[in-house]
Design an enzyme around this catalytic site. Sequence first.
Site, short mmCIF file in Angstrom:
data_model
loop_
_atom_site.label_atom_id
_atom_site.label_comp_id
_atom_site.label_asym_id
_atom_site.label_seq_id
_atom_site.Cartn_x
_atom_site.Cartn_y
_atom_site.Cartn_z
N LEU A 220 0.74 -1.12 -0.25
CA LEU A 220 -0.06 -0.01 0.02
C LEU A 220 0.76 1.13 -0.09
O LEU A 220 1.87 1.30 0.88
CB LEU A 220 -0.96 0.02 1.31
CG LEU A 220 -1.87 -1.11 1.31
CD1 LEU A 220 -2.50 -0.93 3.05
CD2 LEU A 220 -2.86 -1.07 0.54
N HIS A 221 0.78 2.13 -0.92
CA HIS A 221 1.44 3.47 -0.92
C HIS A 221 0.66 4.46 -1.50
O HIS A 221 1.19 5.80 -1.42
CB HIS A 221 2.86 3.26 -1.40
CG HIS A 221 2.80 3.37 -2.80
ND1 HIS A 221 2.24 2.08 -3.79
CD2 HIS A 221 2.89 4.26 -3.81
CE1 HIS A 221 2.46 2.38 -5.07
NE2 HIS A 221 2.65 3.93 -5.13
N ARG A 222 -0.36 4.49 -2.02
CA ARG A 222 -1.32 5.56 -2.69
C ARG A 222 -1.52 6.56 -1.69
O ARG A 222 -2.13 6.19 -0.64
CB ARG A 222 -2.34 5.19 -3.49
CG ARG A 222 -2.17 4.26 -4.55
CD ARG A 222 -2.53 4.78 -5.89
NE ARG A 222 -1.69 4.21 -6.81
CZ ARG A 222 -0.67 4.67 -7.59
NH1 ARG A 222 -0.39 5.69 -7.47
NH2 ARG A 222 -0.04 3.72 -8.35
#
Length: 399
Positions: A220-222
């Site tokens: 997850l990085h958005r």
Amino acid sequence: MSVVGARPNFMKIAPVINAIENHNQTRSQDDNVLDHVLVHTGQHYDRQMSDSFFADLSLPQPDSFLGVGSGSHAAQTAEIMKRFEAVLLEQKPDVLIVAGDVNSTVACALVAAKISLDESGSRPLIAHVESGLRSFDRTMPEEVNRILTDHLSDFLFVTEESGLSNLANEGIAAEKVYFVGNTMIDSLMAYKDKADSSRILDQLQLKCPDTKGSYALLTLHRPSNVDDRSALLNILEGIDELRAECPVIFPAHPRTQKRIAEFKLEDYFIPAHLNQRVNSCGSARIRMTGPLGYIDFLCLMKNAAVVITDSGGIQEETTCLGVPCVTVRENTERPVTILSGTNVLAGVQSAGIREALRRQLGSTFRSGTIPEKWDGKTADRILKVLTAVGPNAALRAGG
Ligand code: UD1
């Protein structure tokens, strides 16, 4: 000249550089030697986000490192532009190759589109690798970067069929557009066997009793998913059921690690190296590592029961590996991974994520097919197009 800046650029550009080296080694007397210059903007700069990929992908050291580092979108983009202009003026390349949709991509394309390399106003031709993808969501910085880069480019190298209609709908001339396939998949094909030599499964104690399908992999990085506490919490709740069933491995991006600490959500996680015993019952927490190198990550992806992600590239890589993927986003710019691949869109609410995971791990899972031209030969196709242009191409772009 090609440009890399952020993590996903490295695997997209490495095959192009290989193809250039190959051309030079095997060329006939009639072929020109291609001089290649690699520029690294330094958008990603640390060992885990950048250096390890140079080693894993056997990338040559950059000829020029701009060292821009992090910042707001405006500050980072502006800094790249300022520093890149000097390199372009010094090197005067015939062709500039940019890849993907990160700030480095649009910043360098924009500089090249307006530069004047001599009195006649000539500029390099601009080639965009991974052109035509559209999420139709302009709140994503990457969508803005994609649209602008495509409209600045002279060669648009498209990865999937949706790109052809997207570009046509935006009025881009068909003669600039080439459906060549996916260089990120070139890298995947080149390294997927080597991934079996990774020791990461042992290191995370995932080896016994049966590796394949005994754990899930999460990334997850958005900003929209991790910069807001309730959004991040929603996603974590969506994987509650899953982590009660199997270990969930989470190589966390630096942005995400910072947010987890800031939002005091550490209780959901356990540092992977401290988790001596893999717990298969309900109390298991998500096992968090730092960002991993390319080969280790490929190995984890290849052997996972399911991958949960908000990344673009991972949707494509899992499709190629035939591994079920749950994308934690409302949209995707890569529809082929859903239409013919192994990807499902889960949205960002916990109920939707739970439902998608059940589907992907259950009998309704569809193994999918590999998209057209994702065959490991995309960089060769790109080079064929670019070498047909001939020497002193930059002069032709002027005026
Ligand atoms: C960028 C790209 C995104 C891509 C992602 C892959 C843009 C607009 N976004 O987002 O498309 O999917 O890379 O990782 O270009 N940081 C480190 N070490 C590093 C690099 C970054 O700690 O080597 C930290 C920065 O300090 C910053 C955060 O990570 O706080 C975000 O980095 P940044 O490059 O701004 O954007 P990404 O979220 O990585």
